[in-house]
Design a protein around this motif. Structure first.
Motif, PDB file in Angstrom:
ATOM      1  N   GLY A  38       0.840  -1.104  -0.220  1.00  0.00           N
ATOM      2  CA  GLY A  38      -0.081   0.316  -0.025  1.00  0.00           C
ATOM      3  C   GLY A  38       0.375   1.138  -0.262  1.00  0.00           C
ATOM      4  N   CYS A  39       1.780   1.098  -0.157  1.00  0.00           N
ATOM      5  CA  CYS A  39       2.808   2.584  -0.335  1.00  0.00           C
ATOM      6  C   CYS A  39       2.982   2.836  -1.521  1.00  0.00           C
ATOM      7  CB  CYS A  39       4.369   2.119   0.353  1.00  0.00           C
ATOM      8  SG  CYS A  39       4.417   2.211   2.031  1.00  0.00           S
ATOM      9  N   LEU A  40       3.983   4.037  -2.306  1.00  0.00           N
ATOM     10  CA  LEU A  40       4.937   4.061  -3.133  1.00  0.00           C
ATOM     11  C   LEU A  40       5.283   3.909  -3.585  1.00  0.00           C
ATOM     12  CD1 LEU A  40       2.294   7.635  -4.108  1.00  0.00           C
ATOM     13  CD2 LEU A  40       1.320   4.653  -4.888  1.00  0.00           C
ATOM     14  N   THR A  41       6.364   3.778  -4.732  1.00  0.00           N
ATOM     15  CA  THR A  41       7.591   4.061  -5.358  1.00  0.00           C
ATOM     16  C   THR A  41       7.743   4.204  -6.527  1.00  0.00           C
ATOM     17  OG1 THR A  41       9.541   2.048  -5.146  1.00  0.00           O
ATOM     18  CG2 THR A  41       7.916   1.410  -5.792  1.00  0.00           C
ATOM     19  N   PRO A  42       8.875   5.210  -7.188  1.00  0.00           N
ATOM     20  CA  PRO A  42       9.081   5.401  -7.896  1.00  0.00           C
ATOM     21  C   PRO A  42       9.094   4.687  -9.251  1.00  0.00           C
ATOM     22  CG  PRO A  42      10.606   6.746  -6.243  1.00  0.00           C
ATOM     23  CD  PRO A  42      10.090   5.464  -6.021  1.00  0.00           C
TER      24      PRO A  42
END
Length: 103
Positions: A38-42
């Protein structure tokens, strides 16, 4: 992680793009992708503090203005061979995570 904004042009359009501090430099993050937790990464980061970068004074809606034109291929890939040596690009860096639950 603090997310700033940089105003960038690809030659045809002016784009506000997320910018982060990473590994001693400033990097554009054109696109974030969701992680299983549920996080974001580039999806990709592009180093900009080695280019013609101007810090803007408040009150502006962004913190930096990149004076160099940023080709679409560098922002979204694939990177043209003519731009490969000019830009520092890291695809899918594994150690950058943006937790959306922290405000």
């Amino acid at each position: 992680m603090q997310v700033l904004k940089t105003i960038v042009t690809n030659g045809a359009t002016i784009l506000p793009i997320d910018t982060i501090a990473y590994d001693g430099g400033l990097w554009l993050v054109p696109h974030w992708i969701a992680t299983p937790d549920g996080c974001l990464t580039p999806d990709r980061i592009i180093r900009i503090d080695v280019l013609s970068l101007k810090k803007l004074d408040p009150p502006q809606p962004w913190e930096y203005h990149l004076l160099d034109r940023m080709p679409d291929g560098v922002l979204d890939g694939p990177i043209p061979a003519s731009d490969a040596k000019r830009f520092v690009v890291i695809d899918r860096p594994r150690d950058i995570v943006r937790d959306l639950s922290i405000h």
